[in-house]
Design an enzyme around this catalytic site. Structure first.
Site, PDB file in Angstrom:
ATOM      1  N   LYS A 207     -80.978  85.947  60.825  1.00  0.00           N
ATOM      2  CA  LYS A 207     -82.195  86.101  60.556  1.00  0.00           C
ATOM      3  C   LYS A 207     -82.740  86.906  61.460  1.00  0.00           C
ATOM      4  O   LYS A 207     -83.705  87.771  60.777  1.00  0.00           O
ATOM      5  CB  LYS A 207     -82.960  84.556  60.793  1.00  0.00           C
ATOM      6  CG  LYS A 207     -82.371  83.472  59.916  1.00  0.00           C
ATOM      7  CD  LYS A 207     -82.630  83.910  58.410  1.00  0.00           C
ATOM      8  CE  LYS A 207     -81.653  83.174  57.353  1.00  0.00           C
ATOM      9  NZ  LYS A 207     -81.926  81.674  57.375  1.00  0.00           N
ATOM     10  N   HIS A 227     -84.543  87.039  52.110  1.00  0.00           N
ATOM     11  CA  HIS A 227     -83.961  85.594  52.222  1.00  0.00           C
ATOM     12  C   HIS A 227     -83.421  85.198  50.901  1.00  0.00           C
ATOM     13  O   HIS A 227     -83.994  84.290  50.159  1.00  0.00           O
ATOM     14  CB  HIS A 227     -85.045  84.855  52.746  1.00  0.00           C
ATOM     15  CG  HIS A 227     -84.490  83.362  53.349  1.00  0.00           C
ATOM     16  ND1 HIS A 227     -85.297  82.275  53.373  1.00  0.00           N
ATOM     17  CD2 HIS A 227     -83.198  82.975  53.534  1.00  0.00           C
ATOM     18  CE1 HIS A 227     -84.427  81.289  54.054  1.00  0.00           C
ATOM     19  NE2 HIS A 227     -83.237  81.877  53.945  1.00  0.00           N
TER      20      HIS A 227
HETATM   21  P1  GTP Z   1     -80.580  77.503  54.060  1.00  0.00           P
HETATM   22  O1  GTP Z   1     -79.025  77.673  54.577  1.00  0.00           O
HETATM   23  O2  GTP Z   1     -81.293  76.733  55.051  1.00  0.00           O
HETATM   24  O3  GTP Z   1     -81.267  78.832  53.853  1.00  0.00           O
HETATM   25  O4  GTP Z   1     -80.410  76.498  52.717  1.00  0.00           O
HETATM   26  P2  GTP Z   1     -80.210  76.691  51.230  1.00  0.00           P
HETATM   27  O5  GTP Z   1     -81.272  77.180  50.505  1.00  0.00           O
HETATM   28  O6  GTP Z   1     -79.061  77.726  51.050  1.00  0.00           O
HETATM   29  O7  GTP Z   1     -80.230  75.204  50.571  1.00  0.00           O
HETATM   30  P3  GTP Z   1     -78.820  74.361  50.196  1.00  0.00           P
HETATM   31  O8  GTP Z   1     -77.931  74.977  49.000  1.00  0.00           O
HETATM   32  O9  GTP Z   1     -77.914  74.389  51.400  1.00  0.00           O
HETATM   33  O10 GTP Z   1     -79.232  73.154  49.865  1.00  0.00           O
HETATM   34  C1  GTP Z   1     -79.937  72.445  50.777  1.00  0.00           C
HETATM   35  C2  GTP Z   1     -80.023  70.800  50.306  1.00  0.00           C
HETATM   36  O11 GTP Z   1     -80.623  70.840  49.085  1.00  0.00           O
HETATM   37  C3  GTP Z   1     -78.885  70.290  50.009  1.00  0.00           C
HETATM   38  O12 GTP Z   1     -78.886  69.029  50.564  1.00  0.00           O
HETATM   39  C4  GTP Z   1     -78.519  70.061  48.825  1.00  0.00           C
HETATM   40  O13 GTP Z   1     -77.819  69.062  48.483  1.00  0.00           O
HETATM   41  C5  GTP Z   1     -79.726  70.172  48.059  1.00  0.00           C
HETATM   42  N1  GTP Z   1     -79.753  70.817  46.709  1.00  0.00           N
HETATM   43  C6  GTP Z   1     -79.280  72.089  46.444  1.00  0.00           C
HETATM   44  N2  GTP Z   1     -79.394  72.428  45.122  1.00  0.00           N
HETATM   45  C7  GTP Z   1     -80.090  71.333  44.546  1.00  0.00           C
HETATM   46  C8  GTP Z   1     -80.638  70.970  43.300  1.00  0.00           C
HETATM   47  O14 GTP Z   1     -80.069  71.845  42.217  1.00  0.00           O
HETATM   48  N3  GTP Z   1     -81.177  69.827  43.179  1.00  0.00           N
HETATM   49  C9  GTP Z   1     -81.352  68.802  44.000  1.00  0.00           C
HETATM   50  N4  GTP Z   1     -82.034  67.806  43.896  1.00  0.00           N
HETATM   51  N5  GTP Z   1     -80.976  69.226  45.159  1.00  0.00           N
HETATM   52  C10 GTP Z   1     -80.318  70.351  45.636  1.00  0.00           C
HETATM   53  C1  SPV Z   2     -82.097  79.041  57.181  1.00  0.00           C
HETATM   54  O1  SPV Z   2     -82.862  78.174  58.098  1.00  0.00           O
HETATM   55  O2  SPV Z   2     -82.699  79.598  56.273  1.00  0.00           O
HETATM   56  C2  SPV Z   2     -80.805  79.123  57.324  1.00  0.00           C
HETATM   57  C3  SPV Z   2     -80.163  78.487  58.624  1.00  0.00           C
HETATM   58  O3  SPV Z   2     -80.187  79.775  56.617  1.00  0.00           O
HETATM   59  S1  SPV Z   2     -80.377  79.462  59.993  1.00  0.00           S
HETATM   60  O4  SPV Z   2     -79.313  80.605  60.258  1.00  0.00           O
HETATM   61  O5  SPV Z   2     -80.274  78.883  61.417  1.00  0.00           O
HETATM   62  O6  SPV Z   2     -81.620  80.162  59.948  1.00  0.00           O
HETATM   63 MN    MN Z   3     -81.567  80.493  54.892  1.00  0.00          MN
END
Ligand code: GTP
Ligand code: SPV
Ligand code: MN
Length: 581
Positions: A207, A227
């Protein structure tokens, strides 16, 4: 003396003089070195070996219980002036910030090893790759950087050849939340992070470099650091479209990037290029091309299972560092919604008691190389990146935002991105579930004033006639009882299909003031247990609610004052008028 680049040697010498480590270790980036980091952490207790029959090469790290997420209130952009950082960032005068940080870093590495980690963001040698050096006193950070970026000799050679690199200085310090700061000096290409070992606070390539510093560089150099996940969707005819999607933290990027097509989608394939960050440049044909600066995933563990995300589930079955998950009686890692098994020890190392809350921390994470992913794209390391057909914004909205809509054109798409709001999640400290503005999912990550950022986004339509189409999605709309209306995960491909058909001009839409919406018959529901009435709810646009939303967006945009680009103000006025406001 481990490099012929005196600027780097001088910096390491200066930092060692300030922080007084017992040893200095220059990272080579070899697998043997990674093994030695693991052995060392197993000996110190920083890592716990998990069941090696079930989870070969997997380890558990338990963080300090006060150090489990990004700390946005302690993260600063220290530009020369407060206006350059903008109302979207915390700001401190660079001189004051540096002297405060020097005070914290003084003698902080006594008894510890200082690691010098040369790293590359992006495929080594790609014209779009960028280089940095992180200095840290954390073996955990060094091991995570090995999985997440390209570290060692190769990166160092490029740094030596060009003489330029981002400087990132990190120490875990005392892990005291009162003595914790993540400082960015964009004009000096410098990062200083003290007091946390957590991912986004400590793995400075991610980040801090690839978003906050890179977004600042991208503005002056005419590209975008976002992002966004990058995903390839291949249809049964073998044609692949690439999409880049910006959703806020813990709002579904990793899951969408690794999507498994529904049963009825025979012949469709989904390829992962990146799950968190996209760097995008205009090519000679005016197309936006994206590379993923990262080489691994630092993903949310809870919710990952064979049904929701089989690719991620398989990816983290080996050679993975788990942070803050629970453990079963078999010494397997455990998290909420994993499978039928039960936890015996929670993320803090205590015997599991349901009264103590979730067994795995809601922001527990996996760190793993992207190469483990069964859907890893053959173009993921292509130096020139992939051409993007569609940009997709999204957020977690229990109401208001329909399943999907398309912006009329680029300036309208920039307004849609600038207006993104989403419920807060466990990825950052603070309350969860509060709707806040998170423009382009970059609220915590833009290294300069959002007003200038939106002007930069708008400028692309003056530079190219060949830009991606822009969309907005919401997987998180709920019914009156609080249940998700849309099944999400693999079924999201049905929405991506409409998006791709729109890019190709193959499908119709209804034009509303907020943009183009699919008509119910345009979303394929074959083999899906979603009724026509539910789909109608998912696509419903309430004009009164949207008038109020546009009013709130306008009020938010005006907090940027005179720097707010006129083009965005005009677009906002146009949509407001169309809504009858
Ligand atoms: P960062 O790594 O923090 O940037 O998160 P991210 O945007 O990659 O989110 P990630 O795919 O890890 O999903 C975060 C949460 O949302 C998890 O608990 C998933 O199970 C939930 N999630 C992801 N996609 C969906 C969806 O299509 N529907 C629902 N209901 N939940 C989802
Ligand atoms: C986020 O928070 O958007 C992440 C995890 O992808 S971290 O690298 O901790 O920011
Ligand atoms: Mn992220």
């Amino acid at each position: 003396m481990n490099t012929r680049l005196s600027a780097l040697n001088d910096w390491v010498t200066e930092v060692a003089g300030l922080t007084r480590p017992d040893e200095v270790h220059w990272c080579s980036g070899t697998e043997a070195e990674y093994r030695s980091f693991v052995e060392q952490m197993l000996a110190s207790g920083d890592l716990i070996e998990l069941n090696q029959q079930h989870y070969p090469g997997c380890y558990l790290h338990r963080s300090d219980p006060n150090d489990v997420a990004r700390v946005e209130h302690l993260t600063y952009v220290c530009s020369a002036t407060e206006e350059d950082a903008g109302p979207n960032n915390n700001w401190m005068a660079p001189g004051r910030a540096k002297s405060m940080m020097r005070g914290l870093f003084k003698d902080c590495m006594r008894g510890r090893t200082l690691y010098v980690i040369p790293y590359c963001m992006g495929p080594l040698g790609s014209p779009y790759a960028r280089y940095g050096v992180e200095i840290t006193d954390s073996t955990y950070v060094a091991a995570n950087m090995y999985l997440m970026t390209r570290i060692g000799r190769g990166a160092l050679e490029h740094i030596e050849a060009t003489g330029s690199f981002i400087r990132g200085l990190h120490s875990v310090g005392e892990l005291d939340p009162e003595r914790r700061f993540i400082m960015h000096f964009p004009e000096e290409l410098t990062i200083m992070s003290y007091g946390s070992g957590y991912g986004g606070n400590a793995l400075l390539g991610k980040k801090c470099h690839a978003l906050r510093i890179a977004s600042f560089q991208a503005r002056t150099e005419g590209w975008l650091a976002e992002h966004m996940l990058i995903v390839g969707v291949e249809n049964p005819r073998g044609e692949t479209h690439y999409l880049a999607c910006a959703f806020p933290s813990a709002c579904g990027k990793t899951n969408l990037a690794m999507l498994i097509p529904p049963e009825s989608y025979k012949g469709w394939k989904v390829w992962t290029l990146g799950d968190d960050i996209a760097w995008m440049h205009l090519d000679k044909d005016g197309r936006l091309r994206a590379i993923n600066p990262e080489a691994g995933y630092f993903g949310v563990v809870p919710g990952t299972n064979r049904k929701t995300n089989r690719n991620a589930y398989e990816t983290i079955g080996r050679d993975t560092i788990f942070t803050n998950v629970a453990v079963t009686a078999d010494n397997d890692p455990w998290w909420e919604d994993k499978d039928g098994s039960t936890p015996v020890i929670d993320w803090r190392g205590r015997p599991y008691e349901p009264g103590n809350g979730p067994a795995a921390h809601p922001n527990s994470r996996f760190t793993v190389t992207a190469k483990n992913n069964p859907s890893y794209s053959s173009l993921a390391e292509a130096p020139e990146g992939v051409p993007i057909s569609a940009l997709v914004f999204g957020g977690r909205r229990r109401e208001l935002a329909p399943l999907v809509f398309q912006a009329r054109n680029w300036p309208h798409g920039v307004l849609v991105g600038a207006g993104v709001a989403s419920e807060t999640t466990a990825a950052a400290t603070g309350a969860v579930g509060i709707v806040r503005r998170d423009p382009m999912a970059m609220k915590p990550f833009c290294g300069y004033n959002f007003a200038d950022y939106w002007a930069h986004w708008l400028s692309f339509s003056e530079r190219s006639r060949n830009l991606p189409k822009i969309f907005h999605v919401n997987w998180f709309r709920r019914d009156g009882a609080g249940r998700f209306l849309w099944p999400g995960f693999g079924e999201n491909l049905r929405v991506l299909r409409w998006i791709i058909d729109r890019c190709e001009g193959n499908v119709g839409a209804e034009e509303l003031p907020i943009g183009y919406l699919p008509r119910p018959q345009d979303i394929d529901l074959q083999g899906l247990d979603v009724s026509a009435a539910t789909l109608e709810q998912l696509l419903a646009v309430d004009n009164d609610q949207w008038r109020e939303e546009m009013r709130a967006i306008g009020e938010y945009l005006e907090t940027y004052g005179e720097r707010l680009p006129e083009g965005l103000r005009a677009e906002h006025a146009r949509v407001s008028a169309a809504l009858g406001a």
